[in-house]
Design a protein around this motif. Structure first.
Motif, PDB file in Angstrom:
ATOM      1  N   ASP A 240       0.816  -1.225   0.000  1.00 51.72           N
ATOM      2  CA  ASP A 240       0.000   0.000   0.000  1.00 51.72           C
ATOM      3  C   ASP A 240       0.841   1.262   0.000  1.00 51.72           C
ATOM      4  OD1 ASP A 240       1.017   0.130   2.584  1.00 51.72           O
ATOM      5  OD2 ASP A 240      -0.906  -0.278   3.566  1.00 51.72           O
ATOM      6  N   ARG A 241       2.143   1.131   0.178  1.00 57.12           N
ATOM      7  CA  ARG A 241       3.087   2.250   0.185  1.00 57.12           C
ATOM      8  C   ARG A 241       2.815   3.238   1.318  1.00 57.12           C
ATOM      9  NH1 ARG A 241       4.150   3.746  -6.231  1.00 57.12           N
ATOM     10  NH2 ARG A 241       4.757   1.625  -6.861  1.00 57.12           N
ATOM     11  N   ILE A 242       2.111   2.772   2.324  1.00 61.93           N
ATOM     12  CA  ILE A 242       1.812   3.596   3.505  1.00 61.93           C
ATOM     13  C   ILE A 242       2.436   2.988   4.750  1.00 61.93           C
ATOM     14  CG2 ILE A 242      -0.022   4.428   5.026  1.00 61.93           C
ATOM     15  CD1 ILE A 242      -1.833   4.619   2.592  1.00 61.93           C
ATOM     16  N   HIS A 243       2.340   1.679   4.874  1.00 62.84           N
ATOM     17  CA  HIS A 243       2.773   0.994   6.090  1.00 62.84           C
ATOM     18  C   HIS A 243       4.133   0.325   5.889  1.00 62.84           C
ATOM     19  CE1 HIS A 243      -1.658   1.240   6.442  1.00 62.84           C
ATOM     20  NE2 HIS A 243      -1.354   1.515   7.696  1.00 62.84           N
ATOM     21  N   PRO A 244       5.084   0.615   6.752  1.00 62.64           N
ATOM     22  CA  PRO A 244       6.411   0.006   6.640  1.00 62.64           C
ATOM     23  C   PRO A 244       6.369  -1.505   6.827  1.00 62.64           C
ATOM     24  CG  PRO A 244       6.483   1.955   8.037  1.00 62.64           C
ATOM     25  CD  PRO A 244       5.039   1.637   7.813  1.00 62.64           C
ATOM     26  N   ARG A 245       7.291  -2.187   6.168  1.00 61.90           N
ATOM     27  CA  ARG A 245       7.454  -3.619   6.333  1.00 61.90           C
ATOM     28  C   ARG A 245       8.142  -3.902   7.667  1.00 61.90           C
ATOM     29  NH1 ARG A 245       7.367  -6.711   1.572  1.00 61.90           N
ATOM     30  NH2 ARG A 245       9.058  -8.004   2.397  1.00 61.90           N
ATOM     31  N   GLU A 246       8.145  -5.163   8.041  1.00 59.40           N
ATOM     32  CA  GLU A 246       8.714  -5.553   9.335  1.00 59.40           C
ATOM     33  C   GLU A 246      10.155  -5.098   9.496  1.00 59.40           C
ATOM     34  OE1 GLU A 246       9.813  -9.749  11.533  1.00 59.40           O
ATOM     35  OE2 GLU A 246       7.904  -9.619  10.455  1.00 59.40           O
ATOM     36  N   GLU A 247      10.953  -5.192   8.437  1.00 59.57           N
ATOM     37  CA  GLU A 247      12.364  -4.855   8.557  1.00 59.57           C
ATOM     38  C   GLU A 247      12.608  -3.370   8.793  1.00 59.57           C
ATOM     39  OE1 GLU A 247      11.754  -5.970   4.083  1.00 59.57           O
ATOM     40  OE2 GLU A 247      10.904  -6.511   6.046  1.00 59.57           O
ATOM     41  N   ALA A 248      11.591  -2.535   8.600  1.00 57.64           N
ATOM     42  CA  ALA A 248      11.736  -1.099   8.854  1.00 57.64           C
ATOM     43  C   ALA A 248      11.483  -0.730  10.307  1.00 57.64           C
ATOM     44  CB  ALA A 248      10.779  -0.315   7.949  1.00 57.64           C
ATOM     45  N   HIS A 249      10.833  -1.597  11.053  1.00 54.48           N
ATOM     46  CA  HIS A 249      10.428  -1.237  12.407  1.00 54.48           C
ATOM     47  C   HIS A 249      11.584  -1.055  13.382  1.00 54.48           C
ATOM     48  CE1 HIS A 249       5.949  -1.081  12.438  1.00 54.48           C
ATOM     49  NE2 HIS A 249       6.193  -1.503  11.212  1.00 54.48           N
ATOM     50  N   PRO A 250      12.689  -1.783  13.269  1.00 54.50           N
ATOM     51  CA  PRO A 250      13.828  -1.446  14.123  1.00 54.50           C
ATOM     52  C   PRO A 250      14.321  -0.019  13.899  1.00 54.50           C
ATOM     53  CG  PRO A 250      14.091  -3.663  13.270  1.00 54.50           C
ATOM     54  CD  PRO A 250      12.913  -3.062  12.552  1.00 54.50           C
ATOM     55  N   ARG A 251      14.249   0.467  12.668  1.00 55.28           N
ATOM     56  CA  ARG A 251      14.631   1.851  12.400  1.00 55.28           C
ATOM     57  C   ARG A 251      13.655   2.818  13.062  1.00 55.28           C
ATOM     58  NH1 ARG A 251      16.732   2.443   6.124  1.00 55.28           N
ATOM     59  NH2 ARG A 251      17.655   0.369   5.921  1.00 55.28           N
ATOM     60  N   MET A 252      12.382   2.480  13.059  1.00 54.13           N
ATOM     61  CA  MET A 252      11.387   3.329  13.715  1.00 54.13           C
ATOM     62  C   MET A 252      11.670   3.411  15.209  1.00 54.13           C
ATOM     63  SD  MET A 252       8.181   1.835  11.495  1.00 54.13           S
ATOM     64  CE  MET A 252       6.838   2.671  12.335  1.00 54.13           C
ATOM     65  N   LEU A 253      11.988   2.276  15.809  1.00 53.57           N
ATOM     66  CA  LEU A 253      12.346   2.275  17.223  1.00 53.57           C
ATOM     67  C   LEU A 253      13.593   3.117  17.457  1.00 53.57           C
ATOM     68  CD1 LEU A 253      12.093   1.331  20.138  1.00 53.57           C
ATOM     69  CD2 LEU A 253      13.393  -0.714  19.512  1.00 53.57           C
ATOM     70  N   ALA A 254      14.568   3.006  16.568  1.00 55.09           N
ATOM     71  CA  ALA A 254      15.794   3.784  16.713  1.00 55.09           C
ATOM     72  C   ALA A 254      15.516   5.289  16.652  1.00 55.09           C
ATOM     73  CB  ALA A 254      16.799   3.388  15.622  1.00 55.09           C
ATOM     74  N   ASN A 255      14.491   5.687  15.922  1.00 58.78           N
ATOM     75  CA  ASN A 255      14.112   7.100  15.870  1.00 58.78           C
ATOM     76  C   ASN A 255      13.466   7.557  17.176  1.00 58.78           C
ATOM     77  OD1 ASN A 255      15.035   7.415  13.226  1.00 58.78           O
ATOM     78  ND2 ASN A 255      13.043   6.901  12.337  1.00 58.78           N
ATOM     79  N   VAL A 256      12.732   6.649  17.815  1.00 60.03           N
ATOM     80  CA  VAL A 256      11.981   7.002  19.026  1.00 60.03           C
ATOM     81  C   VAL A 256      12.819   6.869  20.301  1.00 60.03           C
ATOM     82  CG1 VAL A 256      10.013   6.345  20.473  1.00 60.03           C
ATOM     83  CG2 VAL A 256       9.771   6.384  17.984  1.00 60.03           C
ATOM     84  N   TRP A 257      13.630   5.840  20.377  1.00 58.79           N
ATOM     85  CA  TRP A 257      14.267   5.467  21.644  1.00 58.79           C
ATOM     86  C   TRP A 257      15.124   6.551  22.285  1.00 58.79           C
ATOM     87  CZ3 TRP A 257      13.533   2.588  25.563  1.00 58.79           C
ATOM     88  CH2 TRP A 257      14.555   2.322  26.474  1.00 58.79           C
ATOM     89  N   PRO A 258      15.973   7.285  21.558  1.00 58.77           N
ATOM     90  CA  PRO A 258      16.802   8.294  22.236  1.00 58.77           C
ATOM     91  C   PRO A 258      15.995   9.325  23.015  1.00 58.77           C
ATOM     92  CG  PRO A 258      17.643   7.875  20.036  1.00 58.77           C
ATOM     93  CD  PRO A 258      16.319   7.174  20.127  1.00 58.77           C
ATOM     94  N   GLU A 259      14.894   9.774  22.444  1.00 62.86           N
ATOM     95  CA  GLU A 259      14.052  10.752  23.141  1.00 62.86           C
ATOM     96  C   GLU A 259      13.270  10.102  24.276  1.00 62.86           C
ATOM     97  OE1 GLU A 259      13.998  13.985  22.883  1.00 62.86           O
ATOM     98  OE2 GLU A 259      15.527  13.925  21.319  1.00 62.86           O
ATOM     99  N   LEU A 260      12.766   8.899  24.028  1.00 58.41           N
ATOM    100  CA  LEU A 260      11.966   8.228  25.044  1.00 58.41           C
ATOM    101  C   LEU A 260      12.823   7.849  26.247  1.00 58.41           C
ATOM    102  CD1 LEU A 260       9.343   6.997  26.026  1.00 58.41           C
ATOM    103  CD2 LEU A 260       9.870   4.953  24.678  1.00 58.41           C
ATOM    104  N   ARG A 261      14.019   7.401  25.999  1.00 57.51           N
ATOM    105  CA  ARG A 261      14.914   6.958  27.074  1.00 57.51           C
ATOM    106  C   ARG A 261      15.111   8.054  28.128  1.00 57.51           C
ATOM    107  NH1 ARG A 261      20.266   6.396  28.654  1.00 57.51           N
ATOM    108  NH2 ARG A 261      20.833   4.297  29.354  1.00 57.51           N
ATOM    109  N   ARG A 262      15.161   9.299  27.659  1.00 58.30           N
ATOM    110  CA  ARG A 262      15.359  10.420  28.583  1.00 58.30           C
ATOM    111  C   ARG A 262      14.180  10.603  29.528  1.00 58.30           C
ATOM    112  NH1 ARG A 262      17.097  12.829  23.533  1.00 58.30           N
ATOM    113  NH2 ARG A 262      19.372  13.013  23.505  1.00 58.30           N
TER     114      ARG A 262
END
Length: 204
Positions: free
Chosen positions: A179-201
């Protein structure tokens, strides 16, 4: 609602013990594992990450595919009362843009959600989204700035773009479902990497 492979990730309907520090994720299909194998989305990966690096925290995924900021705002009060989270991750707004809803309405909904969380004693991480340029330059740019405006006004943490390095990367087409909207499974670690630095704080 999604239950991950790790015991640290709880279904939204199962309230954790009041003494357990909780991260509540309120999002849409990008957080609800749309089209993915259960337990493989970035929120499930977050539960594993939190368990490893911040023992004692648990993650509740209250994300619903198709949800908008209006829907999130409507159900947030009950979620705050039920889970009493220490941290709330708000990942909403993409469906507002897909439906062409007024940006002012999206901004107001996000603002009221942040304020409700803060009033309940929770720290907030706002997760931003961008839309393709075919929406028009003015709408695209204003929508992207919405999240930064809310974060600055309400003094809350911000991830500017959940799909950074995915939607704007050289292998973008390969990383999305048909659908070109939802990332595949292999993209989700990158999504976490985008969120984690801010969330960790915020995980104190």
């Amino acid at each position: 609602m999604v239950a991950g492979s790790c015991g640290a990730l709880m279904k939204a309907q199962a309230a954790p013990a009041p003494s357990t520090p909780t991260v509540l994720v309120v999002g849409d299909s990008l957080s609800a594992e749309y089209g993915l194998r259960r337990g493989s989305g970035w929120v499930a990966l977050l539960a594993d990450k939190a368990l490893a690096e911040k023992p004692g925290f648990q993650v509740v995924n209250a994300s619903i595919s198709g949800d908008t900021t209006s829907g999130g705002r409507a159900r947030l009060g009950a979620l705050l009362a039920q889970h009493k989270p220490q941290v709330v991750v708000i990942e909403l707004g993409g469906n507002d843009a897909l439906r062409g809803l007024p940006i002012k309405m999206t901004e107001d909904n996000l603002t009221q959600m942040v304020r409700a969380c803060q009033k309940a004693g929770a720290r907030v991480l706002l997760v931003g989204m961008q839309v393709p340029p075919n929406y028009g330059a003015t709408y695209t740019e204003d929508f992207s700035r919405t999240f930064a405006r809310v974060a600055a006004a309400e003094k809350t943490a911000l991830v500017p773009f959940l799909l950074k390095g995915i939607a704007d990367g050289p292998d973008a087409e390969r990383l999305f479902q048909a659908d070109r909207i939802h990332p595949r499974e292999e993209a989700h670690p990158r999504m976490l990497a985008n969120v984690w630095p801010e969330l960790r704080r915020l995980l104190k």
